[in-house]
Design an enzyme around this catalytic site. Sequence first.
Site, PDB file in Angstrom:
ATOM      1  N   HIS A  55      60.966  56.878   5.512  1.00 47.00           N
ATOM      2  CA  HIS A  55      59.746  56.588   4.736  1.00 47.00           C
ATOM      3  C   HIS A  55      60.339  55.957   3.312  1.00 47.00           C
ATOM      4  O   HIS A  55      59.780  55.041   2.951  1.00 47.00           O
ATOM      5  CB  HIS A  55      58.922  57.809   4.379  1.00 47.00           C
ATOM      6  CG  HIS A  55      57.746  57.521   3.876  1.00 47.00           C
ATOM      7  ND1 HIS A  55      57.408  57.517   2.496  1.00 47.00           N
ATOM      8  CD2 HIS A  55      56.680  57.049   4.577  1.00 47.00           C
ATOM      9  CE1 HIS A  55      56.149  57.081   2.450  1.00 47.00           C
ATOM     10  NE2 HIS A  55      55.474  57.004   3.679  1.00 47.00           N
ATOM     11  N   HIS A  70      53.120  49.845   3.242  1.00 48.30           N
ATOM     12  CA  HIS A  70      51.861  50.055   2.658  1.00 48.30           C
ATOM     13  C   HIS A  70      51.050  49.141   1.922  1.00 48.30           C
ATOM     14  O   HIS A  70      51.739  47.712   2.191  1.00 48.30           O
ATOM     15  CB  HIS A  70      52.016  51.022   1.487  1.00 48.30           C
ATOM     16  CG  HIS A  70      52.901  52.632   2.177  1.00 48.30           C
ATOM     17  ND1 HIS A  70      54.062  52.451   2.004  1.00 48.30           N
ATOM     18  CD2 HIS A  70      52.161  53.683   2.474  1.00 48.30           C
ATOM     19  CE1 HIS A  70      54.307  53.734   2.402  1.00 48.30           C
ATOM     20  NE2 HIS A  70      53.533  54.352   2.692  1.00 48.30           N
ATOM     21  N   HIS A  99      52.960  54.235  10.395  1.00 50.23           N
ATOM     22  CA  HIS A  99      53.114  55.786  10.380  1.00 50.23           C
ATOM     23  C   HIS A  99      52.966  56.291  11.807  1.00 50.23           C
ATOM     24  O   HIS A  99      53.340  57.393  11.976  1.00 50.23           O
ATOM     25  CB  HIS A  99      52.147  56.247   9.305  1.00 50.23           C
ATOM     26  CG  HIS A  99      52.448  56.004   7.940  1.00 50.23           C
ATOM     27  ND1 HIS A  99      52.111  54.601   7.277  1.00 50.23           N
ATOM     28  CD2 HIS A  99      53.193  56.586   7.084  1.00 50.23           C
ATOM     29  CE1 HIS A  99      52.550  54.704   6.275  1.00 50.23           C
ATOM     30  NE2 HIS A  99      53.285  55.531   5.820  1.00 50.23           N
ATOM     31  N   HIS A 120      43.894  58.709   1.515  1.00 45.31           N
ATOM     32  CA  HIS A 120      45.287  58.900   1.727  1.00 45.31           C
ATOM     33  C   HIS A 120      45.992  59.145   0.286  1.00 45.31           C
ATOM     34  O   HIS A 120      46.800  60.045   0.118  1.00 45.31           O
ATOM     35  CB  HIS A 120      45.683  57.975   2.627  1.00 45.31           C
ATOM     36  CG  HIS A 120      47.100  57.852   2.410  1.00 45.31           C
ATOM     37  ND1 HIS A 120      47.657  56.795   1.722  1.00 45.31           N
ATOM     38  CD2 HIS A 120      48.166  58.474   3.017  1.00 45.31           C
ATOM     39  CE1 HIS A 120      49.154  56.673   1.689  1.00 45.31           C
ATOM     40  NE2 HIS A 120      49.651  57.746   2.510  1.00 45.31           N
ATOM     41  N   HIS A 160      48.097  62.443  -1.495  1.00 46.04           N
ATOM     42  CA  HIS A 160      49.692  62.576  -1.864  1.00 46.04           C
ATOM     43  C   HIS A 160      49.832  63.053  -3.307  1.00 46.04           C
ATOM     44  O   HIS A 160      50.603  63.782  -3.751  1.00 46.04           O
ATOM     45  CB  HIS A 160      50.229  60.739  -1.737  1.00 46.04           C
ATOM     46  CG  HIS A 160      50.658  60.736  -0.410  1.00 46.04           C
ATOM     47  ND1 HIS A 160      51.904  60.989  -0.059  1.00 46.04           N
ATOM     48  CD2 HIS A 160      50.307  60.077   0.696  1.00 46.04           C
ATOM     49  CE1 HIS A 160      52.277  60.547   1.089  1.00 46.04           C
ATOM     50  NE2 HIS A 160      51.215  59.915   1.607  1.00 46.04           N
ATOM     51  N   PHE A 212      56.564  57.741  -2.802  1.00 43.47           N
ATOM     52  CA  PHE A 212      56.739  57.205  -1.577  1.00 43.47           C
ATOM     53  C   PHE A 212      58.307  57.566  -1.256  1.00 43.47           C
ATOM     54  O   PHE A 212      58.575  58.068  -0.110  1.00 43.47           O
ATOM     55  CB  PHE A 212      56.704  55.632  -1.356  1.00 43.47           C
ATOM     56  CG  PHE A 212      55.328  55.152  -1.218  1.00 43.47           C
ATOM     57  CD1 PHE A 212      54.535  55.957  -0.736  1.00 43.47           C
ATOM     58  CD2 PHE A 212      55.086  53.803  -1.550  1.00 43.47           C
ATOM     59  CE1 PHE A 212      53.043  55.357  -0.386  1.00 43.47           C
ATOM     60  CE2 PHE A 212      53.800  53.583  -1.565  1.00 43.47           C
ATOM     61  CZ  PHE A 212      52.775  54.205  -0.864  1.00 43.47           C
ATOM     62  N   HIS A 220      49.832  62.793   7.558  1.00 41.46           N
ATOM     63  CA  HIS A 220      49.834  61.365   8.157  1.00 41.46           C
ATOM     64  C   HIS A 220      49.204  61.460   9.674  1.00 41.46           C
ATOM     65  O   HIS A 220      48.622  60.621  10.189  1.00 41.46           O
ATOM     66  CB  HIS A 220      51.016  60.656   8.107  1.00 41.46           C
ATOM     67  CG  HIS A 220      50.862  59.903   6.954  1.00 41.46           C
ATOM     68  ND1 HIS A 220      50.452  58.633   7.047  1.00 41.46           N
ATOM     69  CD2 HIS A 220      51.504  60.041   5.697  1.00 41.46           C
ATOM     70  CE1 HIS A 220      50.521  58.271   5.868  1.00 41.46           C
ATOM     71  NE2 HIS A 220      51.079  59.060   5.086  1.00 41.46           N
TER      72      HIS A 220
HETATM   73 CU1  C2O Z   1      53.739  56.067   3.906  1.00 41.62          CU
HETATM   74 CU2  C2O Z   1      51.229  58.448   3.080  1.00 41.62          CU
HETATM   75  O1  C2O Z   1      52.512  57.051   2.954  1.00 41.62           O
END
Ligand code: C2O
Length: 594
Positions: free
Chosen positions: A177, A197, A206, A327, A331, A348, A361
């Site tokens: 990631h 992203h 993802h 989303h 995070h 990230f 995810h």
């Molecule tokens: Cu690749 Cu939720 O981020």
Amino acid sequence: MASSVHSRSSPVLLPNSSVQTPFLPKQSQLSVFKKKKPFNFASKKVVSCKASNEHSSSPNRFDRRDVLLGLGSVYGATNLVSDPFALAAPVSAPDLDICEKATVSSKSAGEIKVACCPPKSAKIIDFKPPKFSKIRYRPAAHLVDREYLDKFTKAMELMKALPNDDPRSFMQQANVHCAYCNYAYDNGDPNHQLQVHFSWLFYPFHRLYLYFYERILGNLIGDPSFAMPFWNWDAPPGMVIPEIYVDPSSPLYDEKRNVDHQPPKMLDLDYAGEEDDLSKRDLIKSNLAVMYRQMVTNKTASLFHGSAYRAGEKPSPGMGSIENNPHTAIHRWVGDQRQPYKEDMGNFYSAGRDPLFYAHHSNVDRLWNIWKSLPGKKRRDFTDTDWLDSSFLFYDENANLVRAKVRDALNTRTLGYDYQKVNIPWLKNKPTPRRPGRANGKGQAKAAETNNNNDTVIRNVFPIVLDKLVRVEVPRPKKSRTKLEKEDEEEVLVLQNIQLDRDVGVKFNVYVNDEDDEIPTGPEDSEFAGSFSNIPHNQNKGGEKLDTSLTLPISDLLEDLDVEGDDNIVVTLVPKEGKGLVSIGNIKIDYIRD
Ligand code: C2O
């Protein structure tokens, strides 16, 4: 959400035939009206939604509406977007030989270099769909039983026990990631780093990442039918961190999480760095409305997936609906405020170090399936081969390096898995208009305050630095479209050249025709069109900021507000976090097919 304490006033029509003509600034005029003093409504020549005696009794109320911008011409502002077809080719799997350390930074903690490149391999295999005898079902994390939990715990334990240089180890997997999201690779051009992203690569990247992760876990416990759990945050029973992730003695636990957001603290899908003060009931309502807006209102491929992103292009053209919100909010809600870079979930580079990331995810991935299954002709994936042939590299359960393409990721059943069926409560939570409908208000002017003696007119307003609430009047090139025309083309609001430093947490909300005097409320209102948010990631490269766009569907919303016949809409931008750290290059209305 608390509703305004003030009662609403309905539009007042002045007894003058000219009021039927919508107010439009001169074509060439691009102006800002800055309020210095409360408006003198008595002197106004045009109709205003605000015209009411109520206003004179509370002179400060207009000071809140810091700026009203008038955008006079549809084509007046410069279109700064570069030609997306300049170099039409799919993003190709990165060259591991030129992988660089990722740079992570924050205004307060400075800059660090993080080594997150994967081990190299002499051989790359092309992905082949797996053979399996039955579909494995990913369960909702809050519903799993003891037996499942033991298996999952064992698998995570074994993964964490692998040596660090094993590409299947917990750390190496987290680094996948980091490398794809914190600019360790380039996008076929040394000047443009690769970023999965903020574009149409978000879902497929993802999905594949999780697929290999799950296969590794299954392999470690000798159970190829193992399926990892999903965090069902789109339904009330899942709106807390699932219990199985909060036992400090479990390998599913991560210390670097926001201490104030442990169960039973309820998740805020509209989180913007501050604690909500809503009752549980209101928070659920707000969360479900966010889900409705992002899943149901966003009904074309580019709205859902995000903007096209091809080889050689600069990163981050624009996020799709769910990536943007909730989303990102999740995070940031999980990330530990005490950590210099808001690790783990709040950045990230480190997000993959929290086992909860994969459940988060998994739900995003599940929503992709659900989105395609909802009614609507345009709920399809892209057919553009630049998307389908974009590829990534992952290590599989046998530690082989595999090249997988977006086209390999379109159907979870081809990949051998699906999701446990649970209720989808947000389908019934359509936002409702905050203002009462305008029974006979069609075609009427919006609250376009005219320039009067008290106002300062500023020309060339864009870019707007979003340091306070800003209102912009945006003309609509088409109005009163037929049902068929609306089905054919979605009317969208486009915020272009949204610029910010990559390492700042930012969120702002976008409202349409919310002309209340109070700060606009929330997602449960039709007026709430959507929001923009950023997960801090790395340092700007060579001063190049994040430069992206936001596209929000408004066809349904304008219908719900009963303003389909209007010539203009008033767009209100409300900075929630990172005031003054974002600028917006232009705002316009466009019509898109997919
Ligand atoms: Cu690749 Cu939720 O981020």
